[in-house]
Design an enzyme around this catalytic site. Structure first.
Site, PDB file in Angstrom:
ATOM      1  N   ASP A 213     -48.446   3.454  28.742  1.00 21.50           N
ATOM      2  CA  ASP A 213     -48.461   3.607  30.198  1.00 21.50           C
ATOM      3  C   ASP A 213     -49.706   4.353  30.691  1.00 21.50           C
ATOM      4  O   ASP A 213     -50.270   5.169  29.975  1.00 21.50           O
ATOM      5  CB  ASP A 213     -47.193   4.375  30.624  1.00 21.50           C
TER       6      ASP A 213
ATOM      7  N   ASN B   9     -41.871  -5.676  35.015  1.00 16.38           N
ATOM      8  CA  ASN B   9     -43.298  -5.748  35.366  1.00 16.38           C
ATOM      9  C   ASN B   9     -43.695  -7.050  36.068  1.00 16.38           C
ATOM     10  O   ASN B   9     -44.797  -7.142  36.615  1.00 16.38           O
ATOM     11  CB  ASN B   9     -44.183  -5.511  34.137  1.00 16.38           C
TER      12      ASN B   9
END
Ligand code: IPE
Ligand code: IPE
Ligand code: MG
Length: 240
Positions: free
Chosen positions: A17, A65
């Site tokens: 991330d 996502n």
């Protein structure tokens, strides 16, 4: 890394991330962060293998996502396609590296050519055992548990199983990670302290390590730090 007193986790899982923030900080498009992040992924795989980690799972793209812009999703898919093509072309090198590559997540909804490449790369590396690398793509922990429940329900419907056969082991055996040890250490760079639907069943007793470093800046030394910290933890698994 100082090898003395270090207990190596058998399985390390990483939430890759912070790519977007890394790019933003530099006045670049978010997608530039994904490009650098993809290189860091290659480096950390190699390093994990070099120091003797047996299983590594990398969270690359979640079922959530898809909410991002078509441009961003398209760029991530292209980077993934490029990685797969490279794996396919450099088969000999992979043989030597001993990578056993496995993709976890749903193939449904993935571009057809990518899904096919995933099958090829997986099949070709399936007999390797220097390191097992799971790449989580179109992966969601809840989705994975639903998928496992459906598989078990179908077997009950066929009369192959009875409800009493639904044990923790049976569920584990029907997850994408079937047959693998649970992660010992889950690392999340970028300063966030959440799992974001990553390995929610398998991480029940994993040690969680959060680092402020953004993924494109993550180095082998950062992995060492996480392992050192893990080494000091006292895992009790509910005992005393
Ligand atoms: C992780 O980086 C990569 C994916 C989720 C695909 P992000 O893109 O989430 O980066 P931040 O969190 O916005 O910085
Ligand atoms: C988790 O990161 C998914 C991946 C790294 C692939 P996100 O950036 O999607 O998670 P949230 O939105 O911060 O929870
Ligand atoms: Mg993020």
């Amino acid at each position: 890394m100082e090898k003395e007193h270090i207990v190596l986790p058998e399985h390390i899982a990483i939430i890759m991330d912070g790519n977007g923030r890394w790019a933003k900080k530099r006045g670049l498009e978010r997608t530039e962060g994904h490009k650098v992040g993809a290189e860091v992924f290659r480096k950390i795989c190699q390093y994990g293998s070099d120091i003797g980690i047996k299983y590594m799972t990398f969270y690359a793209f979640s079922t959530e996502n898809w909410k991002r812009s078509a441009f961003e999703v398209g760029t991530i898919m292209n980077l993934f396609r490029k990685y797969l093509e490279e794996m396919e072309e450099r088969e000999g090198e992979n043989e030597e590296a001993g990578y056993n590559i496995h993709f976890i997540g749903s193939r449904e909804g993935m571009p057809e050519d990518i899904a096919q490449l995933m099958n090829v790369v997986e099949a070709r590396s399936s007999d390797k055992d220097k390191i097992h690398i799971n790449i989580a793509v179109n992966y969601g922990g809840r989705d994975e548990i639903v998928h496992a429940a459906k598989r078990l329900a179908k077997r009950i419907e066929k009369g192959e199983l009875s409800p009493e056969d639904i044990t923790e082991e049976a569920i584990s055996d029907n997850l994408y990670t079937a047959g693998q040890p649970d992660p010992d250490l889950v690392i999340r760079p970028s300063g966030e302290n959440r799992l974001s639907n990553f390995l929610i069943w398998q991480s029940a007793y994993a040690e969680f390590y959060s680092s402020d470093v953004l993924w494109p800046d993550f180095t082998p030394e950062d992995l060492d730090k996480a392992i050192e910290e893990y080494s000091k933890r006292n895992r009790r698994f509910g005992g005393i």
